[in-house]
Structure formats: C-alpha cells, structure tokens
Design a protein around this motif. Structure first.
Motif, mmCIF file in Angstrom:
data_model
loop_
_atom_site.group_PDB
_atom_site.id
_atom_site.type_symbol
_atom_site.label_atom_id
_atom_site.label_comp_id
_atom_site.label_asym_id
_atom_site.label_seq_id
_atom_site.Cartn_x
_atom_site.Cartn_y
_atom_site.Cartn_z
ATOM 1 N N LEU A 289 0.840 -1.199 0.000
ATOM 2 C CA LEU A 289 0.000 0.000 0.000
ATOM 3 C C LEU A 289 0.873 1.247 0.000
ATOM 4 N N VAL A 290 0.248 2.360 -0.300
ATOM 5 C CA VAL A 290 0.993 3.620 -0.271
ATOM 6 C C VAL A 290 0.874 4.207 1.130
ATOM 7 N N THR B 4 -7.692 4.086 13.816
ATOM 8 C CA THR B 4 -8.312 4.764 12.670
ATOM 9 C C THR B 4 -8.947 3.743 11.730
HETATM 10 O O1 PNS Z 1 5.166 -0.294 6.154
HETATM 11 P P1 PNS Z 1 4.409 0.929 6.619
HETATM 12 O O2 PNS Z 1 4.840 2.159 5.838
HETATM 13 O O3 PNS Z 1 4.484 1.142 8.099
HETATM 14 O O4 PNS Z 1 2.881 0.647 6.268
HETATM 15 C C1 PNS Z 1 1.906 1.643 6.466
HETATM 16 C C2 PNS Z 1 0.691 1.358 5.578
HETATM 17 C C3 PNS Z 1 1.104 1.346 4.110
HETATM 18 C C4 PNS Z 1 0.086 0.022 5.970
HETATM 19 C C5 PNS Z 1 -0.335 2.510 5.842
HETATM 20 O O5 PNS Z 1 0.230 3.751 5.512
HETATM 21 C C6 PNS Z 1 -1.634 2.301 5.079
HETATM 22 O O6 PNS Z 1 -2.489 1.558 5.518
HETATM 23 N N1 PNS Z 1 -1.750 2.972 3.903
HETATM 24 C C7 PNS Z 1 -2.942 2.888 3.098
HETATM 25 C C8 PNS Z 1 -3.779 4.158 3.255
HETATM 26 C C9 PNS Z 1 -4.584 4.098 4.546
HETATM 27 O O7 PNS Z 1 -5.399 3.234 4.750
HETATM 28 N N2 PNS Z 1 -4.324 5.087 5.424
HETATM 29 C C10 PNS Z 1 -4.989 5.180 6.700
HETATM 30 C C11 PNS Z 1 -4.277 4.367 7.746
HETATM 31 S S1 PNS Z 1 -4.737 4.934 9.301
#
Ligand code: PNS
Length: 170
Positions: free
Chosen positions: A37-38, A106
């Motif tokens: 994911l981003v 969240t």
């Molecule tokens: O490896 P990471 O960077 O700690 O992973 C974080 C990740 C990619 C899982 C998080 O940023 C994510 O869930 N991104 C997708 C967008 C999203 O759902 N954002 C709200 C999360 S509270």
C-alpha cells in the motif's frame, strides 16, 4: 472457511523483518494477503509498486498460503472489499507503538469489523527498517542479513543507482 488476514505495508523494499512477520502469520492463519500500500507519510519511494511486488513474490516463494497484492486506497476499505476482518502487523521498538496504535484505531473507526493484531518482532530485527536498508546500500554498505538473500542482488543493484543529494545530512 479458513481464516484470512492481511499483512499490509509499504515494503520499500521487503526486509527480513517483514519476511519474519509474514512467515509467522502464514503458520497461524490459513491465508495471508500481503498488501503493498501507499504510505502517504513516506514522501518518496525507492521502488515502484510493481518492483516491490516482484521482490515479495520472490522472497515468499517457499510459503504456499500467501497472496501478494497492491491497493491504492484505504486499507480499511480494501479489507472490507476482501471480507477480511484481521490485520497483522509487526511491532518493533516502543517507538512504533504510537503510530501503529493510531493506525489500528483509525482503521477500526473506518471499518468497525476490523481488528489489528501485532506480532512482536524477533529481537534481531528490532532496529531493522526499509529506510535503514536504503541508507546503508546507497552509501555502499552491505545489506546482507537485512534483506532476503534471494533478492539481495536486485535490491543492491537498484539502490546503488540512487544517489543521495550532495551535502544532504538528513
Ligand atoms: O510499512 P508501513 O509504511 O508502516 O505501512 C503503512 C501502511 C502502508 C500500511 C499505511 O500507511 C496504510 O495503511 N496505507 C494505506 C492508506 C490508509 O489506509 N491510510 C490510513 C491508515 S490509518
């Protein structure tokens, strides 16, 4: 029906710490969706989503209940789409806790069905991160023992092409 979970992350690139969490999850659950994911908080990625998927596919070859996917939107929405109610994440030092706690709450707020469970990292991977791997490789250091051997050369080759900006101390 067996239990499916999602292991989400940026995986930019996959490290042995990630692989440890994925393989432990694969022993605990019937099916593990590894979702690339981003992370909007991480400004610049080094590997394209396609490259990250290819590295993960290679690194998880020995595990037969793993699916590697990517998704552009919210994790909580993707979980709903796939009918998955459990997210599995690794927790390293205490410094991870606040950020992970915020994300877990969240995600639950967006999708109340969604639970996040944390696996404590193996102590040898406690301070390992993709950012550290990128920093070491871009400065010519060895990242053997930090990333899976089967993708080591590919990661090194890719990162050695990236130069840090001159005089950058960050
Ligand atoms: O490896 P990471 O960077 O700690 O992973 C974080 C990740 C990619 C899982 C998080 O940023 C994510 O869930 N991104 C997708 C967008 C999203 O759902 N954002 C709200 C999360 S509270």
């Amino acid at each position: 029906m067996g239990k499916t979970v999602i292991c989400p992350g940026s995986f930019d690139p996959v490290t042995l710490g990630h692989l440890d969490i994925i393989s432990r999850a694969s022993k605990m659950f019937d099916h593990v969706i590894v979702a690339v994911l981003v992370n909007p908080a991480k400004e610049q990625s080094s590997f394209s989503i396609q490259e990250r998927i290819e590295l993960l596919v290679e690194a998880t070859k020995g595990l037969d209940n793993i699916e590697i996917v990517s998704f552009q939107g919210l994790l909580a929405e993707y979980a709903k789409e796939r009918n998955v109610t459990v997210i599995v994440k690794g927790l390293r030092a205490v410094s991870d806790f606040e950020y992970e706690f915020q994300m877990a709450l969240t995600n639950k707020r967006i999708n109340p069905e969604l639970e996040t469970i944390f696996l404590t990292t193996e102590s040898k991977y406690m301070y390992l991160s993709s950012s550290i791997v990128k920093q070491i490789a871009s400065l010519g250091g060895s990242i053997k023992g930090f990333v899976p051997d089967c993708v080591l050369d590919r990661i090194v080759e890719r990162l050695s092409k990236k130069q840090l900006p001159e005089n950058s101390e960050d």
